[in-house]
Design a protein around this motif. Structure first.
Motif, PDB file in Angstrom:
ATOM      1  N   GLY A  70      -3.129 -11.709 -13.660  1.00 29.67           N
ATOM      2  CA  GLY A  70      -2.507 -11.381 -12.389  1.00 29.67           C
ATOM      3  C   GLY A  70      -3.456 -11.604 -11.227  1.00 29.67           C
ATOM      4  N   LEU A  71      -3.504 -10.601 -10.342  1.00 28.48           N
ATOM      5  CA  LEU A  71      -4.379 -10.672  -9.173  1.00 28.48           C
ATOM      6  C   LEU A  71      -5.490  -9.626  -9.258  1.00 28.48           C
ATOM      7  CD1 LEU A  71      -1.753 -11.234  -6.330  1.00 28.48           C
ATOM      8  CD2 LEU A  71      -3.403 -12.880  -7.205  1.00 28.48           C
ATOM      9  N   SER A  72      -5.847  -9.241 -10.480  1.00 25.19           N
ATOM     10  CA  SER A  72      -6.893  -8.231 -10.643  1.00 25.19           C
ATOM     11  C   SER A  72      -8.244  -8.696 -10.115  1.00 25.19           C
ATOM     12  CB  SER A  72      -7.026  -7.838 -12.120  1.00 25.19           C
ATOM     13  OG  SER A  72      -7.334  -8.963 -12.913  1.00 25.19           O
ATOM     14  N   VAL A  73      -8.397 -10.016  -9.929  1.00 25.19           N
ATOM     15  CA  VAL A  73      -9.659 -10.521  -9.396  1.00 25.19           C
ATOM     16  C   VAL A  73      -9.894 -10.029  -7.966  1.00 25.19           C
ATOM     17  CG1 VAL A  73      -8.671 -12.663  -8.457  1.00 25.19           C
ATOM     18  CG2 VAL A  73     -11.068 -12.607  -9.168  1.00 25.19           C
TER      19      VAL A  73
ATOM     20  N   ARG B 203      -1.245  -4.747  -2.668  1.00 23.08           N
ATOM     21  CA  ARG B 203      -0.791  -3.409  -3.073  1.00 23.08           C
ATOM     22  C   ARG B 203       0.510  -3.041  -2.377  1.00 23.08           C
ATOM     23  NH1 ARG B 203      -0.285   0.545  -6.774  1.00 23.08           N
ATOM     24  NH2 ARG B 203      -0.139   2.607  -5.791  1.00 23.08           N
ATOM     25  N   TYR B 204       0.611  -3.359  -1.101  1.00 19.97           N
ATOM     26  CA  TYR B 204       1.836  -3.093  -0.342  1.00 19.97           C
ATOM     27  C   TYR B 204       3.022  -3.844  -0.938  1.00 19.97           C
ATOM     28  CZ  TYR B 204       5.242  -3.911   3.398  1.00 19.97           C
ATOM     29  OH  TYR B 204       6.404  -4.041   4.116  1.00 19.97           O
ATOM     30  N   LYS B 205       2.838  -5.124  -1.235  1.00 18.34           N
ATOM     31  CA  LYS B 205       3.923  -5.924  -1.804  1.00 18.34           C
ATOM     32  C   LYS B 205       4.317  -5.421  -3.192  1.00 18.34           C
ATOM     33  CE  LYS B 205       5.477  -9.155  -0.184  1.00 18.34           C
ATOM     34  NZ  LYS B 205       6.631  -9.321   0.713  1.00 18.34           N
TER      35      LYS B 205
ATOM     36  N   ARG C 295       2.982 -16.014  -4.895  1.00 19.65           N
ATOM     37  CA  ARG C 295       2.961 -17.465  -4.700  1.00 19.65           C
ATOM     38  C   ARG C 295       3.581 -17.800  -3.353  1.00 19.65           C
ATOM     39  NH1 ARG C 295       8.020 -19.713  -6.230  1.00 19.65           N
ATOM     40  NH2 ARG C 295       9.420 -18.174  -7.178  1.00 19.65           N
ATOM     41  N   ALA C 296       3.104 -18.856  -2.754  1.00 23.33           N
ATOM     42  CA  ALA C 296       3.628 -19.313  -1.466  1.00 23.33           C
ATOM     43  C   ALA C 296       4.736 -20.334  -1.705  1.00 23.33           C
ATOM     44  CB  ALA C 296       2.514 -19.934  -0.630  1.00 23.33           C
TER      45      ALA C 296
END
Length: 266
Positions: free
Chosen positions: A7-10, A74-76, A236-237
């Motif tokens: 995920g985005l844990s980085v 976090r908000y998303k 993702r964009a």
């Protein structure tokens, strides 16, 4: 796949590692050059004199950017998990606003040094730590509201513990700083970078500096609790073109031209 690649844990990992490195590198540089005392100086004092001031500033600016990115993700995530719960959504928006304000305060700390523009530096510290502590409170409340449906109670208790750690550090730092700068131990202590253990006010100084380091690492510890959550999300964009060229061409003409090209290819 490594755990920090999920995920985005980085993002929270990079925020914590980079921020800790900014404190440690500037501290080591200041100690090697004898600009501060080795025993627990103020974090800001380690970024007051060049060259560590340059390193401190640029690294904290990057930390502020990583903080903004982490708080936005976090908000998303909270929004996506609770699309119909108005109470959580309102708190989530408040949390994002507070988080961005805290990151802006970090930029102020990075670019307005304590010994040069003290009052602006203090404003930045209040935004970073004061508003940041309220951000931690909001996220802790959100964790309480989302358990046990979204996650277990354990993460709520962990965040509550870190938040209480943060609050105790703030109180300790505030009280010791008020005592230290009350005028009982001399004037112009803001510019003082070297302390003698035999000096009056040394105990209050040490309590204040230890509290500041404790406060900083309580913030970093709070973001560590995001790692597991961020393993469950990715962003993702989506690219949306308004035309097939970059000319100022009316939309209808561009559409007709595309149609003709497709027809001609057939």
């Amino acid at each position: 796949m490594w755990w920090f690649q999920q995920g985005l844990s980085v993002l929270p990992v990079a925020l914590v590692v980079w921020s800790a490195a900014s404190f440690v590198f500037s501290y080591i540089t200041a100690i090697v050059l004898h600009h501060v005392d080795p025993l627990v100086p103020y974090i800001s004092d380690t970024g007051t004199i060049p060259p560590e001031r340059c390193l401190f500033g640029i690294m904290l600016n990057i930390s502020a950017f990583l903080g903004m990115a982490t708080m936005y993700v976090r908000y998303k995530q909270v929004y996506a998990l609770n699309p119909e719960k108005s109470k959580i959504l309102k708190l989530n928006k408040i949390g994002l606003t507070l988080g961005l304000m805290s990151c802006f305060g970090l930029c102020i700390i990075a670019n307005f040094q304590k010994c040069i523009l003290y009052y602006i530096h203090v404003v930045g510290a209040c935004l970073t730590f004061g508003v940041g502590a309220i951000y931690m409170l909001v996220q802790t409340v959100l964790s309480y509201l989302m358990q046990p449906e979204v996650h277990s109670k354990d993460i709520f208790w962990i965040r509550l513990t870190v938040f209480l750690w943060c609050c105790s550090s703030i109180v300790s730092m505030f009280v010791s700083s008020v005592v230290l700068y009350s005028g009982l131990y001399g004037t112009n202590l803001v510019q003082k970078l070297h302390w003698d253990p035999q000096e009056k006010g040394y105990t209050a100084h040490i309590i204040s500096t230890v509290s500041e380091w404790s406060l900083a690492f309580s913030f970093l510890s709070f973001f560590l609790t995001y790692i597991r959550d961020f393993q469950k999300i990715s962003l993702r964009a989506v690219v949306s073109l308004h035309g097939q060229t970059l000319y100022n061409t009316p939309r209808s003409f561009a559409t007709d031209e595309q149609t003709l090209l497709v027809a001609g290819s057939i």
